[in-house]
Design an enzyme around this catalytic site. Sequence first.
Site, PDB file in Angstrom:
ATOM      1  N   ASN A 137     -17.003 -72.416 -10.490  1.00  8.56           N
ATOM      2  CA  ASN A 137     -16.815 -72.056  -9.310  1.00  8.56           C
ATOM      3  C   ASN A 137     -17.000 -73.107  -8.244  1.00  8.56           C
ATOM      4  O   ASN A 137     -16.406 -72.753  -6.712  1.00  8.56           O
ATOM      5  CB  ASN A 137     -18.318 -71.353  -8.182  1.00  8.56           C
ATOM      6  CG  ASN A 137     -18.464 -69.475  -9.170  1.00  8.56           C
ATOM      7  OD1 ASN A 137     -17.688 -69.592  -9.551  1.00  8.56           O
ATOM      8  ND2 ASN A 137     -19.758 -69.617  -9.400  1.00  8.56           N
ATOM      9  N   ASP A 159     -16.309 -68.101  -4.975  1.00  6.91           N
ATOM     10  CA  ASP A 159     -16.754 -66.770  -6.058  1.00  6.91           C
ATOM     11  C   ASP A 159     -18.405 -66.871  -4.633  1.00  6.91           C
ATOM     12  O   ASP A 159     -19.683 -66.860  -5.399  1.00  6.91           O
ATOM     13  CB  ASP A 159     -16.653 -67.442  -6.988  1.00  6.91           C
ATOM     14  CG  ASP A 159     -17.342 -65.444  -7.950  1.00  6.91           C
ATOM     15  OD1 ASP A 159     -17.494 -64.638  -7.459  1.00  6.91           O
ATOM     16  OD2 ASP A 159     -17.345 -65.820  -8.959  1.00  6.91           O
ATOM     17  N   LYS A 202     -22.374 -72.921  -9.665  1.00  5.51           N
ATOM     18  CA  LYS A 202     -21.530 -73.318 -11.217  1.00  5.51           C
ATOM     19  C   LYS A 202     -20.693 -74.611 -11.291  1.00  5.51           C
ATOM     20  O   LYS A 202     -19.123 -74.123 -10.464  1.00  5.51           O
ATOM     21  CB  LYS A 202     -21.965 -72.564 -12.612  1.00  5.51           C
ATOM     22  CG  LYS A 202     -21.170 -71.493 -12.012  1.00  5.51           C
ATOM     23  CD  LYS A 202     -21.722 -70.374 -12.782  1.00  5.51           C
ATOM     24  CE  LYS A 202     -20.742 -68.942 -12.414  1.00  5.51           C
ATOM     25  NZ  LYS A 202     -20.813 -67.768 -13.933  1.00  5.51           N
ATOM     26  N   THR A 257     -26.862 -67.101 -13.307  1.00  4.97           N
ATOM     27  CA  THR A 257     -26.427 -67.020 -14.311  1.00  4.97           C
ATOM     28  C   THR A 257     -27.439 -67.993 -14.829  1.00  4.97           C
ATOM     29  O   THR A 257     -27.679 -68.767 -14.596  1.00  4.97           O
ATOM     30  CB  THR A 257     -24.707 -68.428 -14.485  1.00  4.97           C
ATOM     31  OG1 THR A 257     -23.700 -67.650 -13.149  1.00  4.97           O
ATOM     32  CG2 THR A 257     -24.298 -68.846 -15.680  1.00  4.97           C
ATOM     33  N   ASP A 291     -25.089 -68.461  -6.544  1.00  5.63           N
ATOM     34  CA  ASP A 291     -24.131 -68.498  -8.124  1.00  5.63           C
ATOM     35  C   ASP A 291     -23.434 -70.093  -8.248  1.00  5.63           C
ATOM     36  O   ASP A 291     -22.334 -70.055  -9.009  1.00  5.63           O
ATOM     37  CB  ASP A 291     -23.221 -66.982  -8.077  1.00  5.63           C
ATOM     38  CG  ASP A 291     -23.222 -67.610  -9.402  1.00  5.63           C
ATOM     39  OD1 ASP A 291     -23.947 -67.686 -10.663  1.00  5.63           O
ATOM     40  OD2 ASP A 291     -21.515 -66.689 -10.705  1.00  5.63           O
TER      41      ASP A 291
END
Length: 412
Positions: free
Chosen positions: A211, A227, A208, A248, A206
Amino acid sequence: MGCGTSKVLPEPPKDVQLDLVKKVEPYTGYKTDIYKHFIKGDGDAIKSAIPSPPCHTNPHVEQPEPRKNRVAKYRAKFDPRVTAKYDIKALIGRGSFSRVVRVEHKATKQPYAIKLIETKYREGREVCESELCVLRRVRHTNIIQLIEVFETQERVYMVMELATGGELFDRIIAKGSFTERDATRVLQMVLDGVKYLHTLGITHRDLKPENLLYYHPGMDSKIMITDFGLASARKKGDDCLMKTTCGTPEYIAPEILVRKPYTNSVDMWALGVISYILLSGTMPFEDDNRTRLYRQILKGKYSYSGEPWPSVSNLAKDFIDRLLTVDPNDRMTALQALKHPWVVSMAASSSMKNLHRSISQNLLKRASSRCQSTKSAQSTRSSRSTKSNKSRRVRERELRELNLRYQQQCNG
């Protein structure tokens, strides 16, 4: 650090559009105060988003509970072992099964973050186990560090490093200047962390901009990867292929969308998306319609049109192209990305064109359009919700009347 519920969904049926759990929130501008609901001190108040009651209050109306009592109740939720060692200072974030608070070590006065997870719920246990499995194994300057853990029957308290420098794009907007050299310096730190994770058999899943946090507000701050609620940790000798559909949508790799077993190369695809945004303030793949968005990703369809792309070097575009490759076998690894000529040469360059104005304008333009579409959707949902609430209230009133008549008959 993330404080939501379980972020992994079951495999979707083949004939149904994927509905991944994460949603990209529009950029809403520089956050001047990231610590809402601030606890000033032992006997002081919480700064709440709820306005204070007026000075002249109606004595017949029930008054809200004194703030001092609310603070005491809030602190009382923490295990005595935690409060004996840390002062609870501020609520940073909240989710269905967790809270993240800023704390201060009583002896050293060092600030930390504590993630409190309710493990009595299955979703909370899953998030906790996933995150702890990863954080207990990692120790790297560009990865958020787990300090210690307190466990009870119903809660787990994860004490972690506190990143106070804000999100990546907040810093870019505030800085006033951003060059390809700045971009490669950011990516070098992120790639170092990702390479370390992949060496340990850990896939973030994840990655992005939200994060990627700065450790402190200073100009020399490092970037930290945070995260790990979706991360997958594999031991040596384990099958390196993963199958869970998660992530995501705008950052998800094509092989996940087609539900094929995948490797840690999905992180490299996400870094390609981040690199594209970092240099332009726009998304390579974006559409309000999920199906069209997924089609773009599956085709690897993106362009370098519009500002500031004419001012971006061909080496930078080549770097992105080698990450946003549909075939994961042709995608660069973290080590290869660190050795790419653009990363090596631009990081050593002394002067480059300032891309800040175009990036900022694109970020803010995107935020504005996303906010408008969100408001429109909320308005539609609100209208439907009002009708639903009315019918529900009617049903509840009828039930109350029936119940009252039944009680009267029983008493009579």
